[in-house]
Design a protein around this motif. Structure first.
Motif, short mmCIF file in Angstrom:
data_model
loop_
_atom_site.label_atom_id
_atom_site.label_comp_id
_atom_site.label_asym_id
_atom_site.label_seq_id
_atom_site.Cartn_x
_atom_site.Cartn_y
_atom_site.Cartn_z
N PRO A 317 -14.79 -13.27 -19.61
CA PRO A 317 -14.54 -13.65 -18.11
C PRO A 317 -14.32 -12.90 -17.03
O PRO A 317 -14.27 -13.04 -15.91
CB PRO A 317 -13.02 -14.37 -18.49
N GLY A 318 -14.67 -11.68 -17.41
CA GLY A 318 -14.49 -10.70 -16.29
C GLY A 318 -13.66 -9.35 -16.74
O GLY A 318 -13.02 -9.40 -17.46
N ALA A 319 -13.75 -8.46 -15.52
CA ALA A 319 -12.83 -7.29 -15.79
C ALA A 319 -11.37 -7.59 -15.66
O ALA A 319 -11.00 -8.46 -14.97
CB ALA A 319 -13.33 -6.11 -15.02
N GLN A 320 -10.68 -6.56 -16.51
CA GLN A 320 -9.04 -6.39 -16.26
C GLN A 320 -8.35 -7.94 -16.53
O GLN A 320 -9.16 -8.82 -16.70
CB GLN A 320 -8.84 -5.99 -14.91
N GLY A 321 -7.11 -7.82 -16.35
CA GLY A 321 -6.35 -9.17 -16.54
C GLY A 321 -5.70 -9.22 -17.84
O GLY A 321 -6.13 -9.94 -18.60
N GLU A 322 -4.57 -8.61 -18.01
CA GLU A 322 -3.71 -8.95 -19.05
C GLU A 322 -3.38 -10.44 -19.40
O GLU A 322 -3.12 -10.86 -20.60
CB GLU A 322 -2.32 -8.17 -19.23
N HIS A 323 -3.45 -11.06 -18.14
CA HIS A 323 -2.98 -12.52 -18.20
C HIS A 323 -4.14 -13.31 -18.97
O HIS A 323 -3.66 -14.51 -19.58
CB HIS A 323 -2.85 -13.14 -16.98
N LYS A 324 -5.13 -12.86 -19.25
CA LYS A 324 -6.26 -13.44 -20.09
C LYS A 324 -5.67 -13.51 -21.57
O LYS A 324 -6.14 -14.39 -22.28
CB LYS A 324 -7.63 -12.75 -19.98
N LEU A 325 -4.84 -12.69 -22.04
CA LEU A 325 -4.53 -12.43 -23.25
C LEU A 325 -3.85 -13.84 -23.93
O LEU A 325 -3.97 -14.37 -24.93
CB LEU A 325 -3.62 -11.26 -23.56
N ALA A 326 -2.92 -14.27 -22.78
CA ALA A 326 -2.05 -15.69 -23.20
C ALA A 326 -2.97 -16.70 -23.28
O ALA A 326 -2.59 -17.59 -23.74
CB ALA A 326 -0.87 -15.63 -22.27
N ARG A 327 -4.42 -16.71 -23.07
CA ARG A 327 -4.89 -17.65 -22.84
C ARG A 327 -6.31 -17.62 -23.95
O ARG A 327 -7.29 -18.32 -23.57
CB ARG A 327 -5.54 -18.00 -21.24
N GLY A 328 -6.12 -16.70 -24.92
CA GLY A 328 -7.11 -17.05 -26.14
C GLY A 328 -8.21 -15.83 -26.03
O GLY A 328 -8.88 -15.70 -26.90
N PHE A 329 -7.93 -14.77 -24.98
CA PHE A 329 -9.01 -13.77 -24.69
C PHE A 329 -8.32 -12.43 -25.17
O PHE A 329 -7.11 -12.13 -25.18
CB PHE A 329 -9.27 -13.42 -23.37
N LEU A 330 -9.24 -12.03 -26.53
CA LEU A 330 -8.56 -10.78 -27.17
C LEU A 330 -9.29 -9.45 -26.62
O LEU A 330 -10.33 -9.47 -26.00
CB LEU A 330 -8.94 -10.92 -28.51
N PRO A 331 -8.70 -8.34 -26.78
CA PRO A 331 -8.93 -7.04 -26.04
C PRO A 331 -10.17 -6.15 -27.00
O PRO A 331 -10.20 -6.51 -28.20
CB PRO A 331 -7.81 -6.14 -26.19
N VAL A 332 -11.15 -5.86 -26.11
CA VAL A 332 -12.43 -5.32 -26.75
C VAL A 332 -12.51 -4.34 -25.94
O VAL A 332 -12.11 -3.94 -24.57
CB VAL A 332 -13.81 -6.19 -26.81
N ARG A 333 -13.17 -3.10 -26.58
CA ARG A 333 -13.62 -1.69 -25.66
C ARG A 333 -14.86 -1.90 -25.06
O ARG A 333 -15.81 -2.42 -25.48
CB ARG A 333 -13.35 -0.64 -26.82
N THR A 334 -15.06 -1.17 -23.97
CA THR A 334 -16.04 -1.04 -23.30
C THR A 334 -16.45 0.64 -23.21
O THR A 334 -15.54 1.43 -23.22
CB THR A 334 -15.91 -1.57 -21.69
N TYR A 335 -17.72 0.81 -23.07
CA TYR A 335 -17.97 2.27 -22.98
C TYR A 335 -19.00 2.91 -21.77
O TYR A 335 -19.86 1.98 -21.38
CB TYR A 335 -18.73 2.47 -24.27
N SER A 336 -18.76 4.12 -21.48
CA SER A 336 -19.41 4.61 -20.33
C SER A 336 -19.73 6.19 -20.90
O SER A 336 -18.70 6.79 -21.63
CB SER A 336 -18.85 4.48 -19.21
N ARG A 337 -20.42 6.51 -20.33
CA ARG A 337 -20.96 7.95 -20.54
C ARG A 337 -21.37 8.92 -19.01
O ARG A 337 -22.03 8.12 -18.34
CB ARG A 337 -22.24 8.35 -21.31
N HIS A 338 -20.88 9.97 -18.85
CA HIS A 338 -20.99 10.84 -17.58
C HIS A 338 -21.46 12.17 -17.89
O HIS A 338 -21.01 12.94 -18.87
CB HIS A 338 -19.72 10.61 -17.00
N TYR A 339 -22.40 12.50 -17.20
CA TYR A 339 -22.90 13.94 -17.03
C TYR A 339 -22.73 14.51 -15.63
O TYR A 339 -23.11 14.14 -14.62
CB TYR A 339 -24.60 13.85 -17.50
N LEU A 340 -21.66 15.67 -15.80
CA LEU A 340 -21.68 16.40 -14.50
C LEU A 340 -22.33 17.59 -14.71
O LEU A 340 -22.21 18.42 -15.61
CB LEU A 340 -19.90 16.68 -14.53
N VAL A 341 -23.04 17.90 -13.53
CA VAL A 341 -24.02 18.99 -13.63
C VAL A 341 -23.27 20.47 -13.75
O VAL A 341 -23.54 21.33 -14.54
CB VAL A 341 -24.85 19.13 -12.59
#
Length: 386
Positions: A317-341
């Motif tokens: 349903p989109g980013a953020q929002g702990e209120h989603k937990l009470a409505r059947g949406f469970l937490p999952v992890r997202t991933y990013s990678r970053h290269y700083l020169v």
């Protein structure tokens, strides 16, 4: 001999070849979706976006690709690096422009290294990552970032790339026959609250309908965009998606779906969804009325009903929002990678990210203990750290 080329417009890459390289039919990295953004005035240098798409070619044939942008700011990314930019600029450096491997304005996990599903895929993914790194150094940029990656892509990034993770809330379809069957799996308190919210909307007299985007008239799309724009403006945010882009969404067949609330002939609230690959994605909400429970009805409950009816596997349903937990949406992890020169800057940010990772891990564990389901074995375990 594989050649890396960079393109200032998605239309310079062949649409069929680009789409064939997706690991799954994720609609956000489709050629048509990215082209709609560029051709409708959503990707502008003045707004911090300049297309710089990467293609790997052999004898003129597209082997792999990546949606890539030169970014003049950090808006519309949803993996926040404002503090990094501030620190680097205080030290006398120029953080912007930077290079970004992502989908504009879309915090949606999905393929970012488009290299098919064959034996050569891992090798081509590594080649894409290396090409992005080399281009960053060639242009004298501060950094390159890859946001909302699929887990299968993570191994393509070497040790020089910094690791970052966050939490979203997703709903998973466990073969429910209908909405009441899903509701029955929740604990009593959560089930009662959802029924109360839905009854509030029913009592309001608002007429709710579900529509495929390709059935909306020009005027209906105008009303939908006006609601989106007004809602962003009311929160002090920049409504980056243009009316022309919304009209283009209507040309993507049944990829776009909407839940609409009407008073008479007027659309007074809307939730816009994108679907593809057996997944429903909630994207935008707008309303000109204040009806208790209407946001949850349009953005969550109608989406769950649609996912069940069409046997979709997941609803994001989109980013953020702990209120989603009470409505059947469970937490999952997202991933990013970053290269700083700069190696010193990279080391400083790595130390900060180590502390951030501990906090995110603790947060994910805490969320798991608040599952709304009566049977806690339904809890999704994809919040394991990586």
């Amino acid at each position: 001999m594989i050649e890396a080329r960079f393109h200032p417009a998605i239309d310079q890459l062949p649409a069929d070849a680009w789409d064939a390289l997706r690991a799954d039919p994720n609609p956000f990295v489709s050629h048509a979706f990215l082209a709609a953004l560029e051709q409708s005035g959503c990707i502008l240098p003045d707004w911090g976006w300049q297309a710089h798409h990467l293609g790997l070619y052999e004898d003129g044939r597209l082997l792999a690709a990546a949606p890539l942008y030169l970014k003049g700011n950090s808006h519309g990314e949803f993996v926040f690096d404002f503090s990094w930019a501030s620190a680097w600029q205080r030290a006398g450096g120029e953080y912007y422009p930077k290079l970004l491997n992502a989908v504009p304005y879309s915090p949606v996990p999905g393929p970012r290294l488009l290299a098919g599903n064959g034996e050569e895929t891992p090798k081509l993914q590594r080649a894409l990552v290396e090409a992005m790194r080399r281009e960053t150094e060639r242009l004298g940029l501060s950094s390159v970032h890859a946001n909302f990656l699929q887990e299968a892509e993570l191994d393509a990034f070497g040790s020089g790339w910094l690791t970052r993770s966050d939490v979203q809330f997703h709903w998973h379809n466990h073969g429910y026959r209908h909405f009441p069957a899903f509701l029955a799996t929740l604990n009593h308190k959560k089930r009662k609250n959802i029924l109360r919210e839905r009854s509030q909307v029913e009592a309001s007299g608002a007429a709710i309908e579900w529509r495929s985007g390709d059935t909306l008239s020009h005027d209906e799309w105008r009303q939908v965009h006006a609601l989106y724009e007004a809602t962003f403006d009311a929160k002090g945010n920049h409504a980056a998606l243009t009316a022309a882009f919304f009209q283009r969404l209507g040309g993507l067949g049944q990829t776009v779906q909407l839940a609409l609330a009407r008073h008479g002939e007027s659309i007074v609230a809307m939730a816009l969804f994108v679907q593809g690959g057996g997944v429903l994605y909630g994207r935008y909400w707008g309303a000109s009325v204040d009806v208790p429970g209407l946001h949850f009805e349009l953005c969550y409950y109608r989406g769950i009903e649609y996912a069940i009816a069409h046997q979709l596997t997941r609803f994001e349903p989109g980013a953020q929002g702990e209120h989603k937990l009470a409505r059947g949406f469970l937490p999952v992890r997202t991933y990013s990678r970053h290269y700083l020169v700069n190696p010193d800057f990279r080391a400083a940010v790595a130390a900060a990210l180590a502390h951030e990772a501990q906090a995110v891990d603790a947060y994910a564990i805490e969320l798991q203990s608040h599952s709304p389901y009566a049977d806690h074995s339904r809890a999704d375990h994809s919040t394991a750290k990586r």
